[in-house]
Design an enzyme around this catalytic site. Structure first.
Site, PDB file in Angstrom:
ATOM      1  N   CYS A 147       0.804  -1.225   0.000  1.00  0.00           N
ATOM      2  CA  CYS A 147       0.000   0.000   0.000  1.00  0.00           C
ATOM      3  C   CYS A 147       0.838   1.278   0.000  1.00  0.00           C
ATOM      4  CB  CYS A 147      -0.950  -0.010   1.196  1.00  0.00           C
ATOM      5  SG  CYS A 147      -0.189  -0.615   2.702  1.00  0.00           S
ATOM      6  N   HIS A 261      -3.106   6.112   4.770  1.00  0.00           N
ATOM      7  CA  HIS A 261      -1.677   6.257   5.057  1.00  0.00           C
ATOM      8  C   HIS A 261      -1.208   7.649   4.629  1.00  0.00           C
ATOM      9  CE1 HIS A 261      -1.486   2.133   6.004  1.00  0.00           C
ATOM     10  NE2 HIS A 261      -0.756   1.659   5.009  1.00  0.00           N
TER      11      HIS A 261
END
Ligand code: A2P
Length: 358
Positions: A147, A261
């Site tokens: 990710c 994130h």
């Protein structure tokens, strides 16, 4: 194979796929699994039969797809009969055991785990960044990147295309979702307990999660001191940017954020680059939303990245520690469950459909 990889439109909207596909989602009950279903639905992916697969723990549960209940089945060796496309998101050991069975049954596999990402024979793909790799593989297996690597690559590729990136230093602020649905629940429960003044012994994470942050939970390599996440991010960014020798160093930190994130990137280029140039390239880049308002002190934030398809990029400034004018610092935020996982996997599948591969 001719691929129209930068087309942001969903596959079905293109009208290129007359036949509805038989799609299997492995790990359908997980955090990424839920987003895979949501992406397939909202992007109108041409799903005919949908098979939802998980562990025996979830057998018989129903999940909703296009308003209808679909029963979760136990993943087993016969799960892939007749399947055209299998989206795997149940961890590397499940992928290692079952992706070969899906391939043998004739399915295309888009794998969200780390199982095949380092295999040079398997394309590691973010469609906006290196979608051309989808056309040149021998097999039917595509790896969906880590990710952080996926999100960082969307921000870096438009710059790398104009000025070669020659060094990256990054620090991440990673959400609970990267550790799965149980970690997200732990963050919520631990925070509620802390607010109520109660103890909450960590169960999923190794450290107290409420009002705290800690080094990423991946095991630390005793020699280099880098943890497994940092090593994956560095290796995968090199693959995504087609820069096998690119010097990179990351520090990966878990923060008490649910699903997006963030990361601070300091990037050196082969030639000087101005903030204005970088802004202009990023403003027109596919998959990027420029959030760079110095006057309002408004820059990428996890809460604005959560639920968004785009990667938010801002705080673009010349790195004052490099007097050559060749370095920029950026701040980036992206939804770990979307561009960091499910959305990218579905975009890969859409590109395969558009190309006629599936
Ligand atoms: P289950 O819910 O039945 O445990 P997350 O990353 O959010 O923790 O989700 C992991 C996903 O992978 C879940 O859907 C989980 O199913 C699934 N999974 C984990 N282990 C297995 C396994 N051995 N076989 C099939 N599915 C698995």
């Amino acid at each position: 194979m001719s691929l129209d990889l930068l087309d942001p439109q969903p596959a079905a909207a293109e009208g290129l796929r007359p036949r509805a596909l038989d799609v299997a989602v492995v790990g359908a009950t997980g955090a990424v699994g839920a987003e895979l279903l949501a992406c397939l639905e909202r992007r109108n992916f041409p799903v005919g039969r949908l098979r939802l697969l998980a562990s025996p723990r979830s057998a018989g549960q129903t999940l909703s797809f296009r308003g209808a209940p679909v029963t979760v089945e136990v993943l087993d060796q016969d799960s892939f009969q007749g399947v055209d496309l299998a989206l795997f998101s149940a961890g590397a050991s499940v992928s290692r055991a079952y992706a070969p069975l899906a391939l043998a049954a004739g399915a295309w596999v888009v794998d969200n785990s780390s199982a095949f990402r380092a295999d040079e024979a398997v394309p590691l793909v973010v469609p906006e960044v290196n979608g051309h790799r989808l056309g040149d593989q021998a097999g039917r297996l595509v790896a969906n990147p880590n990710c952080v690597a996926a999100i960082a690559s969307v921000a870096l590729a438009p710059l790398h295309a104009r000025r070669l990136v020659v060094r990256i230093i990054g620090a991440t602020y990673q959400a609970a979702s990267g550790a799965g649905a149980a970690a997200m629940a732990e963050l919520q429960e631990a925070t509620a307990a802390a607010v109520a003044g109660q103890d909450y012994p960590p169960q999923v994470m190794a450290h107290p999660y409420a009002f705290n942050l800690f080094s990423h939970d991946a095991a630390v390599d005793p020699e280099s001191g880098y943890n497994g996440e940092e090593l994956k991010v560095m290796a995968e960014l090199r693959r995504l940017l087609a820069a096998p020798d690119l010097p990179a160093s990351f520090t990966c930190i878990r923060v008490p954020v649910l699903r997006a994130h963030a990361m601070a990137l300091t990037v050196r280029f082969a030639e000087p680059v101005s903030v204005e140039e970088a802004r202009a390239w990023l403003a027109e880049a596919p998959g990027v939303r420029l959030v760079d308002d110095r006057a309002a002190n408004h820059f990428p934030m996890p809460n604005e990245a959560s639920g968004a398809d785009e990667v938010l990029v801002g705080r673009i400034r010349t790195d004052l520690s490099d007097p050559s004018g060749r370095s920029l610092s950026l701040f980036v935020a992206g939804d770990q469950l979307l561009k960091g996982a499910a959305l990218n996997a579905v975009q890969i599948a859409e590109a395969l459909v558009r190309s006629g591969a599936i």
